[in-house]
Design a protein around this motif. Structure first.
Motif, short mmCIF file in Angstrom:
data_model
loop_
_atom_site.label_atom_id
_atom_site.label_comp_id
_atom_site.label_asym_id
_atom_site.label_seq_id
_atom_site.Cartn_x
_atom_site.Cartn_y
_atom_site.Cartn_z
N ALA A 143 -4.73 32.44 -70.91
CA ALA A 143 -3.55 32.92 -70.17
C ALA A 143 -3.60 32.37 -68.75
O ALA A 143 -4.66 32.30 -68.14
N PRO A 144 -2.46 31.96 -68.21
CA PRO A 144 -2.46 31.40 -66.85
C PRO A 144 -2.85 32.44 -65.81
O PRO A 144 -2.58 33.63 -65.96
N ASN A 152 0.42 32.07 -54.54
CA ASN A 152 1.31 32.62 -53.50
C ASN A 152 2.49 33.32 -54.16
O ASN A 152 3.57 32.73 -54.28
N PRO A 153 2.33 34.57 -54.57
CA PRO A 153 3.43 35.27 -55.23
C PRO A 153 4.55 35.69 -54.29
O PRO A 153 5.57 36.21 -54.74
N PHE A 192 7.01 28.79 -59.01
CA PHE A 192 7.51 27.85 -60.02
C PHE A 192 6.87 26.48 -59.88
O PHE A 192 6.78 25.74 -60.87
N ARG A 193 6.44 26.10 -58.69
CA ARG A 193 5.72 24.84 -58.56
C ARG A 193 4.37 24.91 -59.27
O ARG A 193 3.89 23.92 -59.82
N GLU A 194 3.75 26.09 -59.21
CA GLU A 194 2.45 26.26 -59.87
C GLU A 194 2.61 26.45 -61.38
O GLU A 194 1.79 25.95 -62.16
N HIS A 195 3.64 27.19 -61.78
CA HIS A 195 3.89 27.45 -63.21
C HIS A 195 5.33 27.04 -63.51
O HIS A 195 6.21 27.88 -63.67
N THR A 196 5.55 25.75 -63.59
CA THR A 196 6.92 25.24 -63.69
C THR A 196 7.63 25.74 -64.93
O THR A 196 8.84 26.00 -64.90
#
Length: 239
Positions: free
Chosen positions: A51-52, A57-58, A65-69
């Motif tokens: 799982a990711p 940076n939430p 979205f850059r981290e988890h596109t």
């Protein structure tokens, strides 16, 4: 003179047959448990260990979205299907699970120190309760891999739940505070105004709304990045 305990050797073919029968018998007894262990191990790796991680940076939905596109794709699909804005979906997940895939309420303590039962069945990114999740599966297909620990289905669940809230309670999609009150209290609880006696819940709903508006403003500055990131997408045919 032949000893009285002497027996003629069994033919080699018969010995091979006996050995094979013995292995077949063992397979019948041990095969299914071993298969179960293998499937359980695979499921653990698929849905837990792999799982990711929560975003670094939430506070910034663009960085999320850059981290988890792929999360953008999931939120966009949910918005197109059910109507809840992307920013509102992500604000819900922020406050429900802090983007932790296997989040659960902490266990209660028996006699103050023995870990005991959990106060609710909330689970996963969206903290969906068992009854609501079963209703979602019944309405949208009970797939083997449709799980609360997968962001794709968690966001779709949020969208589906808010879609029903919009239809049944006439709460607009641009009111994250009211949507969240119905999400937290249940639509029946919202109709009875149970939140009115819970200042912590009403304060939380206000924070959800503020974050949803903040995420929406942030997304306006970066959304095109995620609309044109697939190799087959290019401007002006995406977004």
């Amino acid at each position: 003179m032949v000893g009285k305990f002497w027996q003629p050797a069994r033919p080699r073919k018969k010995r091979r047959q006996t050995r094979r029968d013995r292995w077949l018998s063992r397979t019948k007894w041990y095969g299914l448990p071993v298969l179960g262990v293998l499937i359980g191990t695979w499921a653990t790796l698929r849905f837990s260990l792999l799982a990711p991680n929560p975003p670094v940076n939430p506070e910034d939905v663009c960085d999320i979205f850059r981290e988890h596109t792929v999360w953008y794709d999931y939120a966009s699909d949910s918005q197109a299907r059910w109507g809840t804005p992307i920013a509102t979906q992500m604000a819900f997940v922020y406050y429900e699970s802090s983007f932790r895939s296997h989040a659960q309420p902490p266990r209660t303590r028996l006699w103050g120190f023995i870990p005991w039962s959990r106060p609710s069945t909330a689970y996963g990114y969206a903290q969906a309760l068992d009854p609501a999740w079963r209703e979602y599966l019944a309405a949208n297909g009970d797939g083997l891999f449709t799980v609360r620990t997968d962001m794709e289905y968690a966001l779709d669940f949020v969208g589906w739940y808010n879609h029903l809230t919009n239809r049944q309670l006439d709460i607009p999609f641009h009111s994250p505070r009211r949507l969240y009150l119905a999400y937290h209290e249940g639509r029946g609880g919202y109709a009875r105004k149970t939140y009115a006696r819970k200042p912590t819940v009403t304060a939380l709903a206000k924070r959800v709304q503020n974050r949803a508006f903040r995420y929406d403003n942030q997304l306006k500055s970066c959304e095109q990045e995620f609309q044109c990131w697939h190799w087959y997408q290019f401007w002006p045919f995406c977004g």
